[in-house]
Motif scaffolding. Structure first.
Motif, PDB file in Angstrom:
ATOM      1  N   LEU A 244     -17.073  64.442   7.830  1.00 51.84           N
ATOM      2  CA  LEU A 244     -17.992  64.000   9.079  1.00 51.84           C
ATOM      3  C   LEU A 244     -16.925  63.118   9.981  1.00 51.84           C
ATOM      4  O   LEU A 244     -16.812  61.759   9.551  1.00 51.84           O
ATOM      5  N   PRO A 245     -16.465  63.821  11.038  1.00 49.24           N
ATOM      6  CA  PRO A 245     -15.479  63.003  11.851  1.00 49.24           C
ATOM      7  C   PRO A 245     -16.047  62.040  12.893  1.00 49.24           C
ATOM      8  O   PRO A 245     -16.020  62.317  14.015  1.00 49.24           O
ATOM      9  N   ILE A 246     -16.466  60.773  12.186  1.00 52.45           N
ATOM     10  CA  ILE A 246     -17.442  59.918  13.001  1.00 52.45           C
ATOM     11  C   ILE A 246     -16.247  59.207  13.969  1.00 52.45           C
ATOM     12  O   ILE A 246     -14.927  58.986  13.629  1.00 52.45           O
ATOM     13  N   THR A 247     -16.816  58.518  15.108  1.00 49.62           N
ATOM     14  CA  THR A 247     -16.123  57.736  15.648  1.00 49.62           C
ATOM     15  C   THR A 247     -15.941  56.144  15.116  1.00 49.62           C
ATOM     16  O   THR A 247     -16.816  55.592  14.939  1.00 49.62           O
ATOM     17  N   LEU A 248     -14.517  56.064  15.062  1.00 52.92           N
ATOM     18  CA  LEU A 248     -14.188  54.484  14.273  1.00 52.92           C
ATOM     19  C   LEU A 248     -13.563  53.710  15.399  1.00 52.92           C
ATOM     20  O   LEU A 248     -13.142  52.729  15.193  1.00 52.92           O
ATOM     21  N   THR A 249     -13.374  54.259  16.692  1.00 52.88           N
ATOM     22  CA  THR A 249     -12.361  53.523  17.567  1.00 52.88           C
ATOM     23  C   THR A 249     -13.190  52.638  18.554  1.00 52.88           C
ATOM     24  O   THR A 249     -12.558  52.072  19.427  1.00 52.88           O
ATOM     25  N   GLU A 250     -14.380  53.088  18.527  1.00 52.57           N
ATOM     26  CA  GLU A 250     -15.463  52.119  19.692  1.00 52.57           C
ATOM     27  C   GLU A 250     -15.546  50.706  19.254  1.00 52.57           C
ATOM     28  O   GLU A 250     -15.595  50.259  18.049  1.00 52.57           O
ATOM     29  N   PRO A 251     -15.908  49.992  20.354  1.00 59.51           N
ATOM     30  CA  PRO A 251     -15.958  48.245  19.844  1.00 59.51           C
ATOM     31  C   PRO A 251     -17.101  47.965  19.337  1.00 59.51           C
ATOM     32  O   PRO A 251     -17.249  46.911  18.670  1.00 59.51           O
ATOM     33  N   ASN A 252     -17.923  48.816  19.292  1.00 54.16           N
ATOM     34  CA  ASN A 252     -19.286  48.490  18.308  1.00 54.16           C
ATOM     35  C   ASN A 252     -20.125  49.675  18.256  1.00 54.16           C
ATOM     36  O   ASN A 252     -19.916  50.532  18.371  1.00 54.16           O
ATOM     37  N   TRP A 253     -21.075  49.469  17.143  1.00 55.67           N
ATOM     38  CA  TRP A 253     -22.004  50.495  16.341  1.00 55.67           C
ATOM     39  C   TRP A 253     -22.778  51.390  17.454  1.00 55.67           C
ATOM     40  O   TRP A 253     -22.887  52.446  17.301  1.00 55.67           O
ATOM     41  N   THR A 254     -23.439  50.636  18.427  1.00 55.40           N
ATOM     42  CA  THR A 254     -24.153  51.280  19.356  1.00 55.40           C
ATOM     43  C   THR A 254     -23.434  52.371  20.339  1.00 55.40           C
ATOM     44  O   THR A 254     -23.931  53.623  20.456  1.00 55.40           O
ATOM     45  N   VAL A 255     -22.205  52.104  20.835  1.00 57.06           N
ATOM     46  CA  VAL A 255     -21.621  53.001  21.292  1.00 57.06           C
ATOM     47  C   VAL A 255     -21.056  54.271  20.504  1.00 57.06           C
ATOM     48  O   VAL A 255     -20.780  55.349  20.676  1.00 57.06           O
ATOM     49  N   ALA A 256     -20.341  53.651  19.498  1.00 62.34           N
ATOM     50  CA  ALA A 256     -20.209  54.712  18.336  1.00 62.34           C
ATOM     51  C   ALA A 256     -21.200  55.844  18.046  1.00 62.34           C
ATOM     52  O   ALA A 256     -20.972  56.895  17.953  1.00 62.34           O
ATOM     53  N   VAL A 257     -22.350  55.320  17.639  1.00 62.49           N
ATOM     54  CA  VAL A 257     -23.356  56.204  17.301  1.00 62.49           C
ATOM     55  C   VAL A 257     -23.803  57.218  18.446  1.00 62.49           C
ATOM     56  O   VAL A 257     -24.084  58.148  18.138  1.00 62.49           O
ATOM     57  N   ARG A 258     -23.901  56.632  19.735  1.00 61.03           N
ATOM     58  CA  ARG A 258     -24.275  57.143  20.742  1.00 61.03           C
ATOM     59  C   ARG A 258     -23.194  58.460  20.861  1.00 61.03           C
ATOM     60  O   ARG A 258     -23.600  59.626  21.380  1.00 61.03           O
ATOM     61  N   LYS A 259     -21.980  58.337  20.727  1.00 59.22           N
ATOM     62  CA  LYS A 259     -21.053  59.338  20.634  1.00 59.22           C
ATOM     63  C   LYS A 259     -21.230  60.503  19.716  1.00 59.22           C
ATOM     64  O   LYS A 259     -20.744  61.650  19.886  1.00 59.22           O
ATOM     65  N   ASP A 260     -21.499  59.891  18.197  1.00 57.90           N
ATOM     66  CA  ASP A 260     -21.673  60.788  17.424  1.00 57.90           C
ATOM     67  C   ASP A 260     -23.225  61.692  17.404  1.00 57.90           C
ATOM     68  O   ASP A 260     -23.401  62.087  16.353  1.00 57.90           O
ATOM     69  N   CYS A 261     -23.963  61.189  18.222  1.00 59.58           N
ATOM     70  CA  CYS A 261     -25.433  61.515  18.104  1.00 59.58           C
ATOM     71  C   CYS A 261     -25.414  63.102  17.785  1.00 59.58           C
ATOM     72  O   CYS A 261     -26.347  63.514  16.916  1.00 59.58           O
ATOM     73  N   GLU A 262     -24.868  63.942  18.448  1.00 63.48           N
ATOM     74  CA  GLU A 262     -24.712  65.307  18.114  1.00 63.48           C
ATOM     75  C   GLU A 262     -24.325  65.664  16.514  1.00 63.48           C
ATOM     76  O   GLU A 262     -25.075  66.451  15.948  1.00 63.48           O
ATOM     77  N   LEU A 263     -23.321  64.965  16.183  1.00 63.39           N
ATOM     78  CA  LEU A 263     -22.878  65.199  14.918  1.00 63.39           C
ATOM     79  C   LEU A 263     -23.859  64.866  13.939  1.00 63.39           C
ATOM     80  O   LEU A 263     -24.117  65.829  12.910  1.00 63.39           O
ATOM     81  N   TRP A 264     -24.548  63.776  13.996  1.00 64.57           N
ATOM     82  CA  TRP A 264     -25.450  63.242  12.917  1.00 64.57           C
ATOM     83  C   TRP A 264     -26.686  64.482  12.933  1.00 64.57           C
ATOM     84  O   TRP A 264     -27.455  64.600  11.741  1.00 64.57           O
ATOM     85  N   LYS A 265     -26.921  64.997  14.270  1.00 61.25           N
ATOM     86  CA  LYS A 265     -28.113  66.117  14.052  1.00 61.25           C
ATOM     87  C   LYS A 265     -27.667  67.224  13.027  1.00 61.25           C
ATOM     88  O   LYS A 265     -28.696  67.866  12.682  1.00 61.25           O
ATOM     89  N   THR A 266     -26.317  67.362  13.119  1.00 64.57           N
ATOM     90  CA  THR A 266     -26.171  68.646  11.959  1.00 64.57           C
ATOM     91  C   THR A 266     -26.012  68.221  10.600  1.00 64.57           C
ATOM     92  O   THR A 266     -25.843  69.154   9.708  1.00 64.57           O
ATOM     93  N   VAL A 267     -26.172  67.074  10.206  1.00 65.75           N
ATOM     94  CA  VAL A 267     -26.166  66.590   8.704  1.00 65.75           C
ATOM     95  C   VAL A 267     -27.394  67.273   8.067  1.00 65.75           C
ATOM     96  O   VAL A 267     -28.567  66.916   8.689  1.00 65.75           O
ATOM     97  N   GLN A 268     -27.048  68.079   6.947  1.00 67.89           N
ATOM     98  CA  GLN A 268     -28.440  68.491   6.188  1.00 67.89           C
ATOM     99  C   GLN A 268     -28.612  67.787   4.809  1.00 67.89           C
ATOM    100  O   GLN A 268     -27.783  67.474   4.291  1.00 67.89           O
ATOM    101  N   PRO A 269     -29.811  67.642   4.533  1.00 67.27           N
ATOM    102  CA  PRO A 269     -30.256  67.376   3.110  1.00 67.27           C
ATOM    103  C   PRO A 269     -29.478  68.127   1.997  1.00 67.27           C
ATOM    104  O   PRO A 269     -29.479  69.264   2.146  1.00 67.27           O
ATOM    105  N   GLY A 270     -29.239  67.325   0.989  1.00 70.28           N
ATOM    106  CA  GLY A 270     -28.565  68.229   0.225  1.00 70.28           C
ATOM    107  C   GLY A 270     -27.168  68.524  -0.006  1.00 70.28           C
ATOM    108  O   GLY A 270     -26.801  69.438  -0.815  1.00 70.28           O
ATOM    109  N   GLN A 271     -26.597  68.340   1.093  1.00 67.18           N
ATOM    110  CA  GLN A 271     -25.292  68.715   1.445  1.00 67.18           C
ATOM    111  C   GLN A 271     -24.346  67.688   1.167  1.00 67.18           C
ATOM    112  O   GLN A 271     -24.564  66.516   1.616  1.00 67.18           O
ATOM    113  N   LEU A 272     -23.371  67.796   0.606  1.00 69.57           N
ATOM    114  CA  LEU A 272     -22.325  66.815   0.204  1.00 69.57           C
ATOM    115  C   LEU A 272     -21.326  66.795   1.561  1.00 69.57           C
ATOM    116  O   LEU A 272     -20.745  67.798   1.877  1.00 69.57           O
ATOM    117  N   TYR A 273     -21.231  65.508   2.116  1.00 70.97           N
ATOM    118  CA  TYR A 273     -20.268  65.074   3.128  1.00 70.97           C
ATOM    119  C   TYR A 273     -19.028  64.246   2.775  1.00 70.97           C
ATOM    120  O   TYR A 273     -19.351  63.636   2.091  1.00 70.97           O
TER     121      TYR A 273
END
Length: 108
Positions: free
Chosen positions: A79-108
């Protein structure tokens, strides 16, 4: 033994778990049950993958764990999440579409 840290106090049975200390305190209105039985619970709120603790810039952090951990499933998905943003809120907003793809029962 490690220290348990909770984000909010939680009262279960006879004990109150206190934030930041993880210590248990007996509730003032506690009336012990016959036989000394007690119910204890722990609420796991998960981890914050954006926390600085998980920011590893070493060479190994760019390799799949199956290349250096024996038995680690080679089909685990990164899961290539954004770790370069200055705070959690900005990083999560950038990764919103990525998090929507995460499926239960799948190892990431």
């Amino acid at each position: 033994m490690g220290r348990l840290t909770l984000g909010a106090a939680l009262t279960v049975g006879m004990a109150t778990l206190v934030p930041a200390t993880g210590s248990a305190q007996v509730a003032p209105d506690y009336d012990p049950a016959p036989g000394g039985q007690a119910v204890v619970a722990l609420v796991d709120t998960g981890i914050n993958p954006y926390h600085a603790t998980f920011r590893d810039g070493s060479e190994r952090s760019f390799e799949h764990p199956s290349t250096y951990i024996p038995g680690y499933p080679p089909d685990a998905i990164a899961l290539p999440i954004t770790l370069t943003e200055p705070n959690w809120t900005v990083a999560v907003r950038k990764d919103c579409e990525l998090w929507k793809t995460v499926q239960p029962g799948q190892l990431y």
